[in-house]
Design an enzyme around this catalytic site. Sequence first.
Site, mmCIF file in Angstrom:
data_model
loop_
_atom_site.group_PDB
_atom_site.id
_atom_site.type_symbol
_atom_site.label_atom_id
_atom_site.label_comp_id
_atom_site.label_asym_id
_atom_site.label_seq_id
_atom_site.Cartn_x
_atom_site.Cartn_y
_atom_site.Cartn_z
ATOM 1 N N MET A 30 0.804 -1.263 0.053
ATOM 2 C CA MET A 30 0.100 0.023 -0.051
ATOM 3 C C MET A 30 0.872 1.143 0.194
ATOM 4 O O MET A 30 0.357 2.316 0.381
ATOM 5 C CB MET A 30 -0.803 0.007 1.197
ATOM 6 C CG MET A 30 -1.772 -1.176 1.350
ATOM 7 S SD MET A 30 -3.630 -0.962 1.914
ATOM 8 C CE MET A 30 -2.959 -0.349 3.595
ATOM 9 N N HIS A 34 9.059 1.014 3.379
ATOM 10 C CA HIS A 34 9.991 0.933 4.391
ATOM 11 C C HIS A 34 10.962 -0.397 4.174
ATOM 12 O O HIS A 34 10.580 -1.193 3.196
ATOM 13 C CB HIS A 34 9.485 1.070 5.749
ATOM 14 C CG HIS A 34 8.676 0.112 6.087
ATOM 15 N ND1 HIS A 34 8.708 -1.329 6.011
ATOM 16 C CD2 HIS A 34 7.271 0.332 6.488
ATOM 17 C CE1 HIS A 34 7.533 -1.912 6.394
ATOM 18 N NE2 HIS A 34 6.792 -0.999 6.537
ATOM 19 N N HIS A 37 9.139 -3.566 3.489
ATOM 20 C CA HIS A 37 8.842 -3.850 2.066
ATOM 21 C C HIS A 37 10.039 -4.159 1.184
ATOM 22 O O HIS A 37 9.824 -5.179 0.155
ATOM 23 C CB HIS A 37 8.085 -2.570 1.505
ATOM 24 C CG HIS A 37 6.833 -2.323 2.103
ATOM 25 N ND1 HIS A 37 6.740 -0.783 3.199
ATOM 26 C CD2 HIS A 37 5.561 -2.594 2.022
ATOM 27 C CE1 HIS A 37 5.575 -0.842 3.432
ATOM 28 N NE2 HIS A 37 4.528 -1.813 3.156
HETATM 29 P P1 AMP Z 1 1.441 -3.015 3.744
HETATM 30 O O1 AMP Z 1 1.945 -1.823 2.608
HETATM 31 O O2 AMP Z 1 1.221 -2.502 5.045
HETATM 32 O O3 AMP Z 1 0.038 -3.188 2.872
HETATM 33 O O4 AMP Z 1 2.526 -4.217 3.522
HETATM 34 C C1 AMP Z 1 2.935 -4.716 2.182
HETATM 35 C C2 AMP Z 1 3.305 -6.064 2.607
HETATM 36 O O5 AMP Z 1 4.745 -5.634 3.012
HETATM 37 C C3 AMP Z 1 2.561 -7.043 3.227
HETATM 38 O O6 AMP Z 1 3.067 -8.483 2.736
HETATM 39 C C4 AMP Z 1 3.263 -6.917 4.631
HETATM 40 O O7 AMP Z 1 3.236 -8.046 5.432
HETATM 41 C C5 AMP Z 1 4.749 -6.649 4.278
HETATM 42 N N1 AMP Z 1 5.301 -5.782 5.589
HETATM 43 C C6 AMP Z 1 4.934 -4.717 6.196
HETATM 44 N N2 AMP Z 1 5.662 -4.580 7.007
HETATM 45 C C7 AMP Z 1 6.741 -5.503 7.101
HETATM 46 C C8 AMP Z 1 7.779 -5.654 8.047
HETATM 47 N N3 AMP Z 1 8.027 -4.764 8.969
HETATM 48 N N4 AMP Z 1 8.695 -6.715 7.867
HETATM 49 C C9 AMP Z 1 8.285 -7.451 6.954
HETATM 50 N N5 AMP Z 1 7.211 -7.482 5.859
HETATM 51 C C10 AMP Z 1 6.264 -6.252 6.224
#
Ligand code: AMP
Length: 283
Positions: A30, A34, A37
Amino acid sequence: MIIATTIAQVRAQVAAWKKEGLTVGLVPTMGYLHEGHASLVDEAVRQCDRVVASDFVNPTQFGPNEDLEAYPRDFDRDCALLEEHGCAMVFHPAVEEMYAPGAATYVEILSDMPKQLCGKTRPIHFRGVCTVVSKLFNIVTPDKAFFGQKDAQQLAIIRQMVRDLSYGIEIVGCPIVREADGLAKSSRNTYLSEAERQAALVLSESVFLGQKMVAEGETDANKIVAAMTEHIQAQPLAKIDYVSAVDGVTMDPVDQIAGTVLVAMAVYIGKTRLIDNFIVEGK
Ligand code: AMP
């Protein structure tokens, strides 16, 4: 790096890669990226010839009183990070490109799985996640897709969806990336004030506490959850949504550490809802 905003653009590029015999990895995000990702992109680059990241704040996974409007966005910075990590294409569609007027089809798991843990306070969340990931799978048609263990329930739900809908896509789970002091990296950490940022450490501290109890031989899941709960409750800025031990595949609550167990939590620090977890491979 190719910046694609339309489904047609993505399809044409992926078709060209496949014609060359190249494998394709998908990293759904989304945005406001960081190192968490970035670690998914790195793994995808290791395992696939071309990596596509999606950068889309998906409205269907937000409830009416959640942070859809406030969710942080910085597409230029995201592009720089993705390019640096070897991403070949970013898909950054407008909401109308993903959800045309009149769109009325959803993908929803009808077992208790999406009702557990985060589903209790976010009843439509996983329906939105399954729908958008399903669409991304249909658009990108990747060989493999990469998800973080940080969102453990999401990862389990995507695995179930892939089994149930016979997607020929391998799902790769990647470990949680943390800040130096332990806090799991999250786009939502940016909401925290300085005092809240410090208070947020109770999440990772309780994860480490739970892991230590398991390492010392504790097999009573309720005792582990109770100790973690007590640690979080001692922090005045923290309000627990849930701390639970569940079966790592079905997400059903468990009393004993046996088989694969997920110990997961959601905690409000001020107004910000944060999650963290660990997996135990019991005997
Ligand atoms: P999001 O942008 O929050 O929807 O996350 C996108 C992807 O990044 C998802 O598969 C999350 O599980 C992964 N993700 C987010 N934060 C972390 C983190 N700290 N460590 C590993 N993967 C992450």
